[in-house]
Write an enzyme that holds these catalytic residues in place. Structure first.
Site, mmCIF file in Angstrom:
data_model
loop_
_atom_site.group_PDB
_atom_site.id
_atom_site.type_symbol
_atom_site.label_atom_id
_atom_site.label_comp_id
_atom_site.label_asym_id
_atom_site.label_seq_id
_atom_site.Cartn_x
_atom_site.Cartn_y
_atom_site.Cartn_z
ATOM 1 N N GLY A 182 17.030 -100.341 45.889
ATOM 2 C CA GLY A 182 15.724 -99.788 46.224
ATOM 3 C C GLY A 182 15.306 -98.570 45.435
ATOM 4 O O GLY A 182 14.244 -98.006 45.691
ATOM 5 N N GLY A 183 16.119 -98.140 44.478
ATOM 6 C CA GLY A 183 15.716 -97.025 43.615
ATOM 7 C C GLY A 183 15.564 -95.681 44.287
ATOM 8 O O GLY A 183 14.676 -94.902 43.937
ATOM 9 N N GLU A 206 29.117 -105.067 28.484
ATOM 10 C CA GLU A 206 28.612 -105.561 29.756
ATOM 11 C C GLU A 206 29.036 -107.010 29.891
ATOM 12 O O GLU A 206 28.682 -107.836 29.046
ATOM 13 C CB GLU A 206 27.088 -105.445 29.800
ATOM 14 C CG GLU A 206 26.423 -106.118 30.976
ATOM 15 C CD GLU A 206 26.969 -105.678 32.324
ATOM 16 O OE1 GLU A 206 26.888 -104.468 32.631
ATOM 17 O OE2 GLU A 206 27.474 -106.539 33.069
ATOM 18 N N GLU A 210 30.624 -96.173 41.165
ATOM 19 C CA GLU A 210 31.291 -96.801 42.306
ATOM 20 C C GLU A 210 32.754 -97.127 42.017
ATOM 21 O O GLU A 210 33.543 -97.307 42.950
ATOM 22 C CB GLU A 210 30.545 -98.076 42.720
ATOM 23 C CG GLU A 210 30.854 -98.522 44.133
ATOM 24 C CD GLU A 210 30.046 -99.739 44.582
ATOM 25 O OE1 GLU A 210 29.008 -100.010 43.953
ATOM 26 O OE2 GLU A 210 30.440 -100.397 45.542
ATOM 27 N N ASN A 261 24.451 -104.007 39.928
ATOM 28 C CA ASN A 261 23.844 -103.624 41.193
ATOM 29 C C ASN A 261 22.714 -102.628 40.999
ATOM 30 O O ASN A 261 21.825 -102.502 41.836
ATOM 31 C CB ASN A 261 24.890 -102.994 42.121
ATOM 32 C CG ASN A 261 25.705 -104.034 42.868
ATOM 33 O OD1 ASN A 261 25.269 -105.150 43.026
ATOM 34 N ND2 ASN A 261 26.872 -103.636 43.325
ATOM 35 N N ALA A 281 25.744 -95.314 36.072
ATOM 36 C CA ALA A 281 26.805 -94.461 35.514
ATOM 37 C C ALA A 281 27.045 -94.777 34.045
ATOM 38 O O ALA A 281 27.131 -93.875 33.210
ATOM 39 C CB ALA A 281 28.090 -94.634 36.320
ATOM 40 N N ARG A 329 27.030 -97.494 60.791
ATOM 41 C CA ARG A 329 27.293 -98.814 60.224
ATOM 42 C C ARG A 329 28.660 -99.358 60.608
ATOM 43 O O ARG A 329 28.803 -100.530 60.959
ATOM 44 C CB ARG A 329 27.191 -98.754 58.705
ATOM 45 C CG ARG A 329 25.770 -98.584 58.211
ATOM 46 C CD ARG A 329 25.717 -98.392 56.719
ATOM 47 N NE ARG A 329 24.344 -98.242 56.252
ATOM 48 C CZ ARG A 329 23.988 -98.040 55.001
ATOM 49 N NH1 ARG A 329 24.909 -97.961 54.063
ATOM 50 N NH2 ARG A 329 22.723 -97.912 54.665
#
Lengths: 145, 210, 521
Positions: free
Chosen positions: C88-89, C75, C491, C83, C56, C346
């Site tokens: 797994g892209g 950062e 997120e 993350n 993002a 889940r």
């Protein structure tokens, strides 16, 4: 001597030569001396591969004065002043690239990590890969130097 | 007997001289060829255990992989050149010892990675200084490099003496550690997984040694 | 009185003012209110400030810089990507050019329906509709920045009704982050500062708009602290002005030991997560403090497929999801009995595991199976699981039972019943669907060898966060209108995923809204 003029010219020439010679020596500042006591060695131990080369504190801590208590970490620039470039360090472990286990060229960060994410000089080094690959790191590589 | 020989020589001085010169030239040439042909990578690689070293050497500036293509032979760095006797004696001794290990010992059991710690023993500073005469003054060297060369000079002759190879660890054999790993991985995890890389290196070597 | 010394009256005045000043300062610290531009002096000025360098953050920065803005990206960690570089892209794109190429039928409505089903119907549909409209643009933008996606048929991930997940060529999120990072660094006027922590917002004089941030440079994150946000005092203070606004892209809080426990007390402090150490709630909480609406905060997705015997995500999820769970069983070690449908969603499974762990915190349940329970593509990873120690192999069930201290007879009984149900085609007690595939055969082959993995739920994704509108503007709880100068994406926002996120939709959410934030700021 042809004439007084020649004598004068030669004299001035000699004078300037001497001055420039003397002047050039005086330009480099003297490196501060740090007295290396056993207590200092215990408080700030050096890694074996640096100890072998008989380094002094000021070989890394350049321009930081002469009191080790005031020395600061030398950052990437300092490390790379001898260890060339991050790409060079990645190439040294090229055999690990085949299996993507090269800590200096990982699938996550490439060659862009700070040296001191893992490497510390005066205390035990860490291994950033361990923060996730807790079981695999000991199989992939040796303890961080 | 000797008197007869002496007479023959005295009477044919010119001929004796010519024959003498011929024998001298011949033996010199034989010696030269003998020494020359056992001095470069083509000879050293006759022993297969030297393959990774030669492969790495070919990737190095000293093996011809530089801008100018200048190449120095193995013996230039790995044998003493102060005088002919030292050169020939060391060469001969090495030949016997290494030959014995190769033919009667187990060359494949040698731990080459561990041997790299002795690199200063295999390459004496004199060998480097032969060509790199200006290492103290060369402006292309960084400020830090100059400081370190001064450090090296200050330790010379002391008990803390270091060598060129102490810092310049893979000079002459760029990527030696990786190349050795392709042939014999250091860590269990890589066993059997680097064979493709080994094959690539061998193929390249075969090309270069044609 | 002489001119050199201060008059007594003046000294008293100074003292009084000083004390009042100090009291006010400490009071303001205690209240932790964001400073206004009157209280600070800006060290540097930028058009846009972005917090975070994940999908993002970089998407927002790249888009804003492309528009000609001077962008500063902060950062807090030493590495870029958080993350976003350890996943797994995979990116789910409904109606993508990839789907068209490979002849796959899909629709935006189907995508939204899938997300609503997993999200238990509480997703904010306008956000999903925005994703449907703009996901392809976000995908194209990522490619423009240099991301390379595999040219294969999109993958079919769980919960989706059609194959719609693209995967990067190196199968990692770094396949997007690395090129985007380089793209942003090359743009004039763009600056990324790592080890720089955003501390607070700087508000306008009237307190309504965000005009900048306070931060600390040379900050060093400390994973050993209980709360790095509250306790870490490293770094030197700086203040940065943001003329156009700030984009908050600071990620989720699965590793915020204090905040996540408040939402779910089962998440004790020493519990691991699948996230990196820096996934904390610091910046999110600062946004709440200036009036942003919280949404779905306590919906924390936890993965039931993780193992306490490895850090983070590890290899266990693949070995359980595509192996032990499918045809094998998961048992409670205290009584050797099954306790859940191993293939349920889940949340259901994580809750079932928690029932056990609340009673006996160290009695991690164990998933058990045999070689036939693994799918073919997982075979190479089996070796990894075994050599790393996460998965163990046993010749007999007795040996397995002894190792985990499971009552052996009870365990054998459980597996016997399970195999019988499978063979006869009768529904088992937990109504497991995948058992239907084994009719007539042995589900768990009794000849062995038997493989086992210990299980523990691990927080994976925090669905909740800041309320945003479809323009990525953060909404104020005081006015129910956007807070001027504040945008958010990824997120750190809430609502898109509802109660539970579908796999590979996070990347879509982050890239799409990051891009939108960069477009609208």
């Amino acid at each position: 001597m042809r004439s007084k003029k020649t004598l004068l010219a030669v004299g001035f020439f000699l004078l300037f030569s001497v001055m420039s010679l003397v002047g050039s020596e005086a330009n480099t500042p003297p490196t501060p001396e740090v007295k290396i006591t056993p207590e200092l060695k215990e408080k700030f131990p050096m890694k074996p591969h640096h100890e072998k080369l008989a380094f002094k504190c000021t070989d890394c801590h350049e321009g930081q004065g002469d009191d080790p208590e005031n020395f600061k970490a030398i950052d990437d620039k300092g490390c790379l002043s001898c260890h060339k470039t991050k790409q060079f360090l990645a190439d040294r472990l090229k055999f690990m690239d085949a299996l993507h286990t090269n800590p200096h060229n990982s699938i996550h960060d490439g060659t862009k990590l700070y040296c001191d994410e893992c490497h510390f000089e005066h205390k035990k080094s860490d291994n950033m890969c361990l923060s996730c690959h807790s079981n695999d790191v000991k199989l992939w590589m040796r303890p961080t130097p | 007997m000797i008197k007869k020989l002496f007479l023959i020589i005295k009477n044919n001085l010119l001929l004796t001289l010519l024959v003498g010169v011929l024998i001298g030239l011949l033996s010199s040439w034989v010696l030269y060829e003998g020494l020359h042909r056992t001095s470069d990578d083509r000879f050293c690689i006759v022993c297969h255990e030297m393959k990774p070293m030669v492969a790495a050497y070919h990737n190095d500036v000293h093996g011809g992989n530089g801008k100018t293509g200048i190449k120095v032979t193995c013996v230039t760095c790995h044998l003493p050149h102060d005088n002919v006797f030292a050169y020939i004696a060391t060469k001969a001794r090495n030949g016997v010892v290494e030959g014995a290990i190769h033919f009667f010992g187990n060359a494949d059991a040698i731990d080459w990675q561990a041997n790299r710690a002795n690199r200063a023993h295999f390459v004496e500073d004199k060998a480097c200084a032969q060509c790199h005469t200006n290492y103290k003054t060369n402006e292309a060297i960084s400020e830090k490099g100059h400081k370190m060369h001064e450090h090296y000079a200050s330790l010379k002759g002391t008990d803390k003496e270091i060598n060129c190879a102490s810092c310049h660890a893979e000079v002459g054999h760029k990527g030696l550690r990786s190349m050795l790993n392709y042939y014999k991985p250091e860590y269990e995890y890589y066993k059997g997984k680097l064979d493709k890389k080994k094959d690539e290196a061998e193929k390249k070597l075969a090309e270069e040694m044609k | 009185m002489s001119k050199e010394t201060m008059s007594r009256r003046d000294a008293l005045k100074m003292g009084a003012l000083g004390t009042v000043g100090m009291a006010m300062l400490s009071a303001s610290n205690a209240m932790a209110a964001a400073p206004t531009e009157k209280d600070v002096k800006f060290d540097e000025e930028y058009d846009v400030i972005v917090i975070g360098t994940g999908f993002a953050g970089l998407a927002a920065a790249a888009k804003a810089a492309e528009r000609g803005y001077k962008v500063l990206i902060l950062e807090k960690m030493g590495r870029v990507g958080g993350n976003s570089v350890i996943n797994g892209g995979g990116m789910a794109v409904p109606n993508s050019s990839w789907q068209k190429k490979y002849g796959i039928q899909d629709s935006g409505e189907l995508f939204i329906a899938d997300c609503l089903k997993a999200g238990l119907g509480i997703n904010h549909v306008e956000l999903l509709e925005t994703i449907v409209k703009r996901a392809q643009d976000a995908l194209d933008f990522s490619i423009k920045c240099g991301a390379k996606w595999q040219d294969v048929k999109p993958a079919w991930f769980g919960g989706h009704s059609a194959p719609r997940s693209l995967v990067t060529d190196n199968m990692s999120g770094s396949g997007v982050i690395k090129p985007m990072h380089e793209f942003v660094e090359k743009l004039p006027g763009c600056k990324i500062m790592t080890r720089t922590k955003m501390d607070d917002f700087v508000m306008s004089s009237d307190g309504t708009s965000v005009v900048g941030v306070t931060a600390r440079i040379n900050y060093r994150f400390d994973p050993k602290l209980l709360s790095d946000d509250m306790e870490n005092k490293t770094g030197e203070k700086k203040v940065y002005k943001a003329k156009k606004g700030v984009v908050l892209a600071s990620g989720g809080f699965s590793m915020d030991k204090i905040y996540r426990k408040l939402q779910d007390p089962r998440l004790v402090e020493d519990m691991d997560a699948t996230n990196h150490d820096g996934a904390t709630a610091g910046a999110l909480l600062k946004a709440f403090q200036i009036g942003a609406f919280p949404v779905h905060i306590d919906w924390i997705q936890q993965g039931p497929w993780a193992s306490p015997d490895e850090r983070g995500f590890g290899v266990a999820p693949l070995l359980t999801q595509q192996g032990l769970f499918k045809l094998g069983v998961a048992v409670d070690v205290r009584n050797g009995k099954r306790f859940m449908n191993e293939m349920a969603d889940r949340k259901t499974r994580a809750d079932a595991e928690y029932v056990i762990l609340r009673e006996a915190p160290k009695a991690y349940p164990v998933a058990i199976g045999t070689y036939n329970t693994f799918e073919e593509q997982v075979y190479p990873i089996m070796e990894k699981g075994l050599s790393g120690g996460v998965m163990k192999k046993f010749d007999t069930l007795d040996a397995l039972a002894a190792n985990y201290k499971i009552p052996a007879d009870a365990l054998k009984e459980t597996i016997k019943k399970y195999n019988e149900d499978a063979k006869n085609g009768t529904e088992d007690q937990f109504k497991k669907q995948s058992l239907k595939d084994v009719k007539g055969k042995e589900a768990i082959e009794m000849k062995g060898p038997f493989y086992a993995i210990r299980l523990v739920p691990k927080p994976h994704h925090t669905m909740g966060g800041l309320q945003i509108n479809t323009k990525a503007q953060v909404i104020s709880a005081n006015t129910n209108k956007p807070i001027p100068g504040l945008y958010a994406a990824g997120e750190v926002t809430g609502g898109t995923h509802g109660a539970s996120r579908l796999g590979t939709v996070a990347v879509t959410d982050c890239l799409t809204f990051g891009m939108i934030a960069g477009e609208n700021i």
